[in-house]
Design an enzyme around this catalytic site. Structure first.
Site, PDB file in Angstrom:
ATOM      1  N   ASP A  44     -12.597  -4.787 145.669  1.00 40.08           N
ATOM      2  CA  ASP A  44     -13.266  -5.994 145.176  1.00 40.08           C
ATOM      3  C   ASP A  44     -14.758  -5.992 145.517  1.00 40.08           C
ATOM      4  OD1 ASP A  44     -10.799  -6.679 144.423  1.00 40.08           O
ATOM      5  OD2 ASP A  44     -10.604  -8.449 145.734  1.00 40.08           O
ATOM      6  N   ASP A  48     -17.963  -6.641 143.129  1.00 38.60           N
ATOM      7  CA  ASP A  48     -18.948  -7.705 143.372  1.00 38.60           C
ATOM      8  C   ASP A  48     -20.370  -7.149 143.458  1.00 38.60           C
ATOM      9  OD1 ASP A  48     -16.816  -9.381 143.420  1.00 38.60           O
ATOM     10  OD2 ASP A  48     -16.740  -9.579 145.612  1.00 38.60           O
ATOM     11  N   LYS A 127       9.245 -15.226 127.643  1.00 38.03           N
ATOM     12  CA  LYS A 127       8.677 -16.526 127.286  1.00 38.03           C
ATOM     13  C   LYS A 127       7.900 -17.037 128.484  1.00 38.03           C
ATOM     14  CE  LYS A 127       9.519 -20.733 124.768  1.00 38.03           C
ATOM     15  NZ  LYS A 127       8.562 -21.541 125.487  1.00 38.03           N
ATOM     16  N   ARG A 148      -3.389 -24.800 121.408  1.00 36.81           N
ATOM     17  CA  ARG A 148      -2.510 -24.989 120.264  1.00 36.81           C
ATOM     18  C   ARG A 148      -2.662 -26.387 119.659  1.00 36.81           C
ATOM     19  NH1 ARG A 148       2.948 -26.683 120.218  1.00 36.81           N
ATOM     20  NH2 ARG A 148       4.001 -26.032 118.320  1.00 36.81           N
ATOM     21  N   CYS A 445      24.055 -30.947 171.532  1.00 41.40           N
ATOM     22  CA  CYS A 445      23.954 -31.219 170.101  1.00 41.40           C
ATOM     23  C   CYS A 445      24.846 -30.277 169.288  1.00 41.40           C
ATOM     24  CB  CYS A 445      22.499 -31.094 169.658  1.00 41.40           C
ATOM     25  SG  CYS A 445      22.270 -31.583 167.945  1.00 41.40           S
TER      26      CYS A 445
HETATM   27  S1  IVH Z   1       5.838 -16.613 119.735  1.00 44.17           S
HETATM   28  C1  IVH Z   1       5.732 -18.643 115.575  1.00 44.17           C
HETATM   29  N1  IVH Z   1       6.147 -15.475 122.072  1.00 44.17           N
HETATM   30  O1  IVH Z   1       6.431 -20.834 123.294  1.00 44.17           O
HETATM   31  C2  IVH Z   1       6.110 -18.427 116.973  1.00 44.17           C
HETATM   32  N2  IVH Z   1       5.727 -17.816 122.017  1.00 44.17           N
HETATM   33  O2  IVH Z   1       7.926 -22.712 121.470  1.00 44.17           O
HETATM   34  C3  IVH Z   1       4.952 -18.298 117.862  1.00 44.17           C
HETATM   35  N3  IVH Z   1       5.559 -18.838 124.242  1.00 44.17           N
HETATM   36  O3  IVH Z   1       3.783 -22.544 121.862  1.00 44.17           O
HETATM   37  C4  IVH Z   1       5.296 -18.213 119.298  1.00 44.17           C
HETATM   38  N4  IVH Z   1       5.871 -16.994 125.390  1.00 44.17           N
HETATM   39  O4  IVH Z   1       3.386 -21.399 124.085  1.00 44.17           O
HETATM   40  C5  IVH Z   1       5.918 -16.632 121.427  1.00 44.17           C
HETATM   41  N5  IVH Z   1       6.374 -14.317 124.067  1.00 44.17           N
HETATM   42  C6  IVH Z   1       6.155 -15.469 123.415  1.00 44.17           C
HETATM   43  C7  IVH Z   1       5.940 -16.680 124.083  1.00 44.17           C
HETATM   44  C8  IVH Z   1       5.738 -17.844 123.347  1.00 44.17           C
HETATM   45  C9  IVH Z   1       5.626 -18.300 125.455  1.00 44.17           C
HETATM   46  C10 IVH Z   1       5.361 -20.273 123.989  1.00 44.17           C
HETATM   47  C11 IVH Z   1       4.134 -20.610 123.211  1.00 44.17           C
HETATM   48  C12 IVH Z   1       4.590 -21.435 122.045  1.00 44.17           C
HETATM   49  C13 IVH Z   1       5.957 -21.854 122.446  1.00 44.17           C
HETATM   50  C14 IVH Z   1       6.820 -21.942 121.228  1.00 44.17           C
END
Ligand code: IVH
Length: 683
Positions: A44, A48, A127, A148, A445
């Protein structure tokens, strides 16, 4: 004279412009290695240094500053409000599934939609639990970022996103599209979240409930200088508008293309076939979930082939070609019915919230820990409150926060009792400790007795199969057992008289007790439950003293010679063995047949790694991690998980990552496997 000679031309001559270019490209390369490849290329401090050199150069020559300079990542003037951005292509949401059946139905609908009976190829992403963002690149240059929002219009967070070091300000490669909208998630890694909350605590500021809230709070700052101080990350998983470029043919190919352009893509993904492939991945990632550096709330399945995605199209606002397969929620809202206290084996008093049962993280939770009194005050949790409860992995469920808007008028504050609810002894809190304790000790205890017995029998201690909480509760409540030595006096008759105890189970328990008598000195020391003596200290004590007799009469000076034993631990050990009841317990246990193989006491000079702490990193050419640990421990050394100033040596193999960089930074000696083996061959 400036501005005309470019870097890499004749030897020594560098113009400010050439130097600035070199610095920019070096800094970009290092940030990419750190944030995208997860494989730091410099310490790091070196980053820097280069950064401030570039900053100074640009201050002296403002005309040298470029739009993609890493110095743009420090944040700019605060905004009065966020502007609005209309998405060129709407950012839609996903349908959710929870059960296997939902996935099987999804796969069936996809096959019907594509009019095929064959197995479908799916791309799987995690996800991520963060915020969806659209990044716009124009001619390869980062130009705008938007949240979004409602899917059609989002907020302009360009200045904040610019501070995220993993996001390239200019795409790699010579032929960027005219316009590219990259879709992905902004999130905060778990360790960065912990650090941020620590900083917030230290500064008396507000803590964030989870990494998602921390990421959202950091991104929605009008002052981008604040965002710049928060470690945010980005993973790409989709595409919006594209102009002047060729769309890859599949989701997998899109991610590969992003990677080539330097856009961060998560490594945990897969291409599989059919519903069975989807469900296998889901099972596997669920096991890995807690070990991931970031939080996820499920996985997303997408038909891999883009042409097939187009054929399937959308229903209302979600695609037919994708579905989110969510994990059972790890956080849920419920009500605090009451707050009681629990007494641990060292007398520690832990306040516990009794809850209206709630299904969270796949189980029904009725109790959740509140840790200690300070924590209750800090989080301002009251009896009657609606609270969010969290259960992650095997961790004990905890109360995260109160929902203040839902607080009833008659909500009551928790008052720490002054007497132990189990034995009536006084509860005291030492000034320098956060934890209040029952002063009854295990003699008075029964809660401490139960805790001590449970610890004694636990897997890492005497490892007595079948002797768990319920059995110990009964044994103590019926006064069949008082000390650990009494466990070895149990007979078949005493056991079968207990509730729900068949003769067969009783025999199994007796057999497990017999087996547990063959133990190791380190396990035995650990099992005694001496305060501050964990597994690793117990190992050190066993290696140093070799025999119980020697440990029983150890002096403070001797104890302080043991690696990692400081004054507090030494005092605690002395206090333990100065109590005749504890000495008697040890004698009784040994008399009942508990034994262990003799340890050869370390002869000074032979143990070449005595007192040394080593860290392992990367893949070693021949030894597994466990084997290397064994080699080191045999030579008297200890293995630690992370590099610090106290590290004596780092043993590095292939693909060594951030630990190697940190060790270099701290000037720690680095050993290869061969060097380690050579060193240890002397002991
Ligand atoms: S695809 C048309 N891939 O989930 C579909 N979404 O319920 C576009 N999200 O608003 C989304 N990981 O914030 C996609 N690997 C992933 C994701 C993902 C998180 C979230 C995203 C989206 C929500 C949809």
């Amino acid at each position: 004279m400036q501005n005309d000679i470019f870097g890499g031309t004749s030897g020594e001559v560098t113009t400010p412009q050439a130097r600035a270019e070199i610095l920019r490209s070096e800094l970009n390369r290092h940030a990419h290695a750190y944030y995208v490849l997860d494989n730091p290329s410099v310490p790091d401090a070196e980053y820097d240094r280069l950064f401030s050199e570039l900053q100074q150069l640009e201050q002296a020559h403002p005309e040298l500053k470029t739009a993609d300079s890493p110095t743009n990542r420090v944040g700019g003037a605060p905004l009065p409000e966020f502007g609005q951005v209309q998405h060129a292509i709407p950012m839609l949401s996903l349908n959710n599934g929870f059960a296997d059946e939902d996935v099987i139905n999804f796969d069936r609908r996809v096959r019907e939609g594509l009019d095929t009976t064959g197995e479908i190829e799916y791309a799987i992403d995690l996800k991520f639990d963060g915020l969806a963002i659209n990044l716009r690149y124009v001619d390869g240059l980062f130009s705008q970022a938007a949240t979004r929002g409602d899917g059609f219009t989002g907020e302009d967070v360009t200045e904040n996103i610019r501070t995220i070091r993993g996001i390239p300000l200019r795409l790699h490669g010579d032929n960027p599209p005219k316009v590219l909208d990259v879709r992905g998630e902004v999130l905060m890694f778990k360790n960065d979240f912990e650090k941020l909350n620590q900083r917030q605590r230290d500064a008396g500021g507000k803590e964030f409930a989870n990494p998602r809230n921390a990421a959202a709070g950091s991104l929605r700052q009008l002052d981008s200088k604040i965002t710049a101080q928060r470690s945010l990350r980005f993973f790409a998983y989709g595409i919006g508008y594209l102009e002047g470029g060729k769309l890859p043919s599949s989701h997998r190919a899109l991610l590969d293309w992003y990677r080539q352009m330097g856009i961060p893509v998560c490594e945990e993904n897969a291409v599989v076939r059919g519903a069975a492939g989807l469900l296998d991945f889901y099972q596997a990632i669920q096991k890995k979930r807690d070990a991931l550096a970031y939080e996820i709330d499920g996985v997303v399945y997408k038909v891999n082939d883009f042409a097939s995605q187009d054929n399937l199209g959308f229903v209302s606002r979600a695609p037919r070609f994708a579905i989110a397969h969510k994990f059972p929620a790890q956080e849920a809202l419920t009500t605090v019915l009451d707050i009681d206290v629990q007494v641990g084996r060292t007398g520690a008093i832990t306040p516990v919230a009794r809850l209206v049962p709630v299904f969270v993280g796949g189980v029904t939770v009725t109790n959740a820990t509140l840790h200690n009194e300070e924590e209750i005050q800090r989080k301002d949790i009251r009896i009657g409150d609606t609270v969010s409860v969290r259960r992650a992995g095997d961790v004990i469920p905890e109360v995260v926060a109160s929902v203040l808007e839902k607080r009833p008028a008659d909500a009551r504050q928790f008052i720490m009792p002054t007497a132990c609810p189990i034995c009536g002894s006084a509860i005291v809190k030492l000034e320098d400790e956060a934890i209040a304790r029952c002063t009854g000790g295990w003699i008075k205890c029964s809660a401490q007795r139960k805790g001590g017995l449970f610890h004694f029998a636990s897997r890492k201690a005497m490892n007595i199969d079948g002797v768990g909480e319920q059995l110990i509760d009964q044994l103590v409540d019926k006064q069949v057992v008082t000390t650990a030595a009494d466990l070895y006096k149990l007979g078949l008759r005493a056991l079968v008289e207990l509730d729900r105890m068949a003769e067969k189970s009783a025999q199994n328990i007796l057999a497990a007790l017999e087996v547990s008598k063959h133990t190791s000195f380190a396990r035995f020391i650990y099992a005694l439950g001496i305060r501050h003596v964990g597994e690793s200290t117990a190992k050190d004590l066993a290696a140093y003293f070799g025999k119980m007799d020697a440990l029983l009469v150890a002096t403070e000076e001797q104890l302080l010679n043991v690696p990692d034993v400081g004054p507090i631990v030494a005092k605690s050990i002395l206090r333990f063995f100065s109590d005749p009841l504890n000495v008697e317990l040890v004698e009784q246990l040994i008399a009942s047949g508990v034994h262990w193989p003799e340890i050869e006491v370390q002869e000074k000079g032979e143990q070449v790694l005595a007192g040394k702490t080593l860290v392992l990193t990367g893949t070693l050419p021949s030894l597994s991690r466990d084997q290397a640990t064994e080699v080191i421990e045999k030579a008297g050394g200890k293995v630690a998980g992370s590099v610090s100033k106290k590290t004596s040596y780092l043993v590095a193999g292939d693909d060594a990552g951030s630990k190697l960089v940190k060790a270099q930074e701290l000037g720690i000696t680095i050993l290869t496997e061969a060097e380690l083996l050579q060193l240890c061959s002397r002991s």
